[in-house]
Design a protein around this motif. Structure first.
Motif, mmCIF file in Angstrom:
data_model
loop_
_atom_site.group_PDB
_atom_site.id
_atom_site.type_symbol
_atom_site.label_atom_id
_atom_site.label_comp_id
_atom_site.label_asym_id
_atom_site.label_seq_id
_atom_site.Cartn_x
_atom_site.Cartn_y
_atom_site.Cartn_z
ATOM 1 N N GLU A 203 11.962 -55.927 -8.498
ATOM 2 C CA GLU A 203 12.921 -56.626 -7.633
ATOM 3 C C GLU A 203 12.682 -58.135 -7.639
ATOM 4 N N SER A 204 11.416 -58.539 -7.705
ATOM 5 C CA SER A 204 11.110 -59.962 -7.748
ATOM 6 C C SER A 204 11.695 -60.592 -9.013
ATOM 7 N N LEU A 205 11.481 -59.960 -10.157
ATOM 8 C CA LEU A 205 12.004 -60.480 -11.422
ATOM 9 C C LEU A 205 13.529 -60.442 -11.453
ATOM 10 N N TRP A 206 14.101 -59.387 -10.889
ATOM 11 C CA TRP A 206 15.561 -59.261 -10.848
ATOM 12 C C TRP A 206 16.181 -60.419 -10.066
ATOM 13 N N ASN A 207 15.553 -60.798 -8.966
ATOM 14 C CA ASN A 207 16.064 -61.907 -8.157
ATOM 15 C C ASN A 207 15.877 -63.253 -8.855
ATOM 16 N N ILE A 208 14.768 -63.433 -9.552
ATOM 17 C CA ILE A 208 14.546 -64.684 -10.283
ATOM 18 C C ILE A 208 15.590 -64.842 -11.385
ATOM 19 N N ILE A 209 15.826 -63.749 -12.126
ATOM 20 C CA ILE A 209 16.842 -63.788 -13.188
ATOM 21 C C ILE A 209 18.215 -64.074 -12.593
ATOM 22 N N GLY A 210 18.519 -63.427 -11.468
ATOM 23 C CA GLY A 210 19.804 -63.647 -10.808
ATOM 24 C C GLY A 210 19.979 -65.082 -10.351
ATOM 25 N N PHE A 211 18.916 -65.657 -9.828
ATOM 26 C CA PHE A 211 18.973 -67.065 -9.387
ATOM 27 C C PHE A 211 19.304 -67.973 -10.562
ATOM 28 N N ILE A 212 18.658 -67.737 -11.697
ATOM 29 C CA ILE A 212 18.892 -68.562 -12.888
ATOM 30 C C ILE A 212 20.302 -68.370 -13.417
ATOM 31 N N GLY A 227 32.750 -69.146 -1.297
ATOM 32 C CA GLY A 227 32.376 -67.745 -1.122
ATOM 33 C C GLY A 227 32.073 -67.048 -2.430
ATOM 34 N N GLN A 228 32.394 -67.662 -3.552
ATOM 35 C CA GLN A 228 32.194 -67.026 -4.850
ATOM 36 C C GLN A 228 30.712 -66.842 -5.175
ATOM 37 N N VAL A 229 29.903 -67.860 -4.895
ATOM 38 C CA VAL A 229 28.467 -67.768 -5.168
ATOM 39 C C VAL A 229 27.839 -66.664 -4.310
ATOM 40 N N PHE A 230 28.271 -66.566 -3.080
ATOM 41 C CA PHE A 230 27.762 -65.527 -2.182
ATOM 42 C C PHE A 230 28.100 -64.136 -2.719
ATOM 43 N N LEU A 231 29.317 -63.978 -3.229
ATOM 44 C CA LEU A 231 29.723 -62.697 -3.818
ATOM 45 C C LEU A 231 28.916 -62.410 -5.084
ATOM 46 N N TRP A 232 28.662 -63.437 -5.896
ATOM 47 C CA TRP A 232 27.811 -63.250 -7.077
ATOM 48 C C TRP A 232 26.438 -62.729 -6.664
ATOM 49 N N TYR A 233 25.887 -63.360 -5.636
ATOM 50 C CA TYR A 233 24.549 -62.980 -5.165
ATOM 51 C C TYR A 233 24.507 -61.523 -4.712
ATOM 52 N N PHE A 234 25.414 -61.141 -3.836
ATOM 53 C CA PHE A 234 25.391 -59.781 -3.305
ATOM 54 C C PHE A 234 25.700 -58.736 -4.376
ATOM 55 N N ALA A 235 26.611 -59.057 -5.296
ATOM 56 C CA ALA A 235 26.934 -58.120 -6.376
ATOM 57 C C ALA A 235 25.714 -57.920 -7.279
ATOM 58 N N TRP A 236 25.050 -59.021 -7.614
ATOM 59 C CA TRP A 236 23.867 -58.952 -8.473
ATOM 60 C C TRP A 236 22.740 -58.193 -7.783
ATOM 61 N N TYR A 237 22.464 -58.574 -6.534
ATOM 62 C CA TYR A 237 21.369 -57.937 -5.812
ATOM 63 C C TYR A 237 21.655 -56.453 -5.582
ATOM 64 N N GLY A 238 22.881 -56.142 -5.176
ATOM 65 C CA GLY A 238 23.248 -54.754 -4.913
ATOM 66 C C GLY A 238 23.110 -53.879 -6.146
ATOM 67 N N PHE A 270 27.611 -53.657 -3.924
ATOM 68 C CA PHE A 270 27.950 -53.981 -5.316
ATOM 69 C C PHE A 270 29.425 -53.692 -5.594
ATOM 70 N N ALA A 271 29.902 -52.536 -5.156
ATOM 71 C CA ALA A 271 31.287 -52.149 -5.419
ATOM 72 C C ALA A 271 32.278 -53.088 -4.738
ATOM 73 N N VAL A 272 32.047 -53.368 -3.460
ATOM 74 C CA VAL A 272 32.958 -54.238 -2.702
ATOM 75 C C VAL A 272 32.960 -55.655 -3.263
ATOM 76 N N CYS A 273 31.779 -56.212 -3.509
ATOM 77 C CA CYS A 273 31.692 -57.592 -4.006
ATOM 78 C C CYS A 273 32.287 -57.726 -5.401
ATOM 79 N N THR A 274 32.077 -56.721 -6.246
ATOM 80 C CA THR A 274 32.656 -56.757 -7.592
ATOM 81 C C THR A 274 34.173 -56.723 -7.524
ATOM 82 N N ALA A 275 34.706 -55.865 -6.646
ATOM 83 C CA ALA A 275 36.164 -55.775 -6.477
ATOM 84 C C ALA A 275 36.740 -57.105 -5.983
ATOM 85 N N LEU A 276 36.048 -57.731 -5.029
ATOM 86 C CA LEU A 276 36.505 -59.022 -4.498
ATOM 87 C C LEU A 276 36.422 -60.126 -5.554
#
Length: 361
Positions: A203-212, A227-238, A270-276
């Motif tokens: 999870e730590s590496l996944w978040n670092i990659i997502g941040f980059i 709001g787009q960056v926030f949706l990217w974050y939640f979709a990636w993390y989810g 993930f599903a909701v954020c991807t759809a949005l």
């Protein structure tokens, strides 16, 4: 299973060439009270997140007082949310005291519920509470909550990447037993070493990659709406948490079912954020990218009432145009008047120079 919840842990990563080494979950003792590495690491994560948000938000136009208000309320309610989420899904009955008087039971129960020093925080509860806090504070201050969530969401990935190492210091939040190349060995109290999925590391590496990845998208001007960056974050993390949670052995379950709460929530997020993202991606496809200056979040305007600023700018522009037109008209009138005066001074040849009638044609 043998008890692995000891204050000192023997850890190894044989597949990565790291032999056994000892870690202690207590960093130091002060006034007779132990200070855990977990608390220090989580606190460090919070400081890093706040520093990142402060720098980006300030460049985005948020004033310092507003940023500090976001910090104060988000930290307080974030901790409360993380604790309540854990208590509710871990089992509220485990915290209820019922063997004393009413006041003793009430006091003991409340003490157990708020006892974060005994462990028990859930990241999803904290995230939900922080999002709601940002929205409320933004509404009160009449600021753009979507823009603040864009900054906070991106920063949260750093915080989560750092915070997971607190789980490592406690030798917790690992996955099931495995022989994968990056397996983490934990020596149990019996002296036997068991090897697990290091899900904290995943999870730590996944978040670092997502941040980059998000940073690259921002710098390549793919950010086209608030709001787009926030949706990217939640979709990636989810998406990542959905799979990582399935490996863990300490998941919180939904009631008496076999449904993992965090895994279900991760899939839904993930599903909701991807759809949005798809919907808004089509809707704002023709939008110009949000303009940044130096730094990732140097936005030209921040508050929702930026329209008022634009209106004032347009009003000033209109006034300047009107002033220019007025000056032009005055100039024309002056030229005409000077022409008339000049005509009066010239003698008229047809009338023997006696006529003073000007040219009014």
């Amino acid at each position: 299973m043998d008890n692995i919840f000891l204050s000192t842990h023997i850890i190894s990563f044989p597949g990565l060439g790291i032999d056994e080494f000892e870690i202690n979950d207590v960093a130091f003792t002060i006034f007779g009270r132990s200070v855990a590495w977990y608390g220090i690491i989580v606190t460090t994560a919070i400081i890093v997140v706040c520093a990142y948000i402060f720098i980006r938000a300030k460049k985005s136009g948020f004033v310092v007082d507003d940023i500090l208000d976001y910090f104060i309320y988000s930290i307080i309610f974030g901790i409360i949310g993380a604790r309540l989420y854990y208590v509710l899904f871990y089992g509220l009955d485990k915290y209820i005291v019922s063997d004393g008087s009413f006041l003793e039971n009430l006091g003991g129960t409340l003490y157990n519920i708020i006892g974060v020093w005994n462990g028990g925080l859930a990241i999803y509860g904290g995230l939900i509470a922080v999002v709601l806090t940002v929205i409320v504070v933004s509404k009160i201050k009449k600021l753009s909550w979507l823009r603040m969530l864009d900054i906070a969401g991106h920063a949260a990935m750093l915080g989560q990447a750092i915070g997971r190492w607190g789980n490592f210091m406690n030798a917790e939040a690992h996955g099931s037993e495995t022989d994968i190349f990056c397996r983490m060995g934990i020596k149990l109290s019996s002296g036997v070493t068991a090897y697990y999925h290091p899900t904290f590391l995943y999870e730590s590496l996944w978040n670092i990659i997502g941040f980059i990845v998000i940073e690259v998208l921002i710098r390549k001007k793919k950010h086209k709406y608030d709001g787009q960056v926030f949706l990217w974050y939640f979709a990636w993390y989810g998406f990542g948490r959905m799979f990582i949670e399935g490996l863990r052995t300490d998941s919180l379950y939904l009631g008496s079912t076999e449904i993992r709460v965090s895994q279900l929530l991760a899939f839904a997020v993930f599903a909701v954020c991807t759809a949005l993202l798809i919907r808004f991606g089509i809707k704002y496809k023709g939008n110009e990218p949000i303009v940044y200056g130096e730094g990732a979040y140097s936005l030209d305007a921040v508050s929702e009432d930026v329209g008022q600023v634009n209106e004032e700018s347009e009003k000033t522009s209109d006034e300047e145009e009107a002033s220019a037109e007025s000056e032009e008209e005055n100039g024309d009138f002056k030229s005409t008047l000077e022409g008339d005066v000049a005509s009066e001074d010239e003698p008229n040849s047809d009338n023997g120079g006696n006529s003073n009638v000007g040219d009014n044609s």
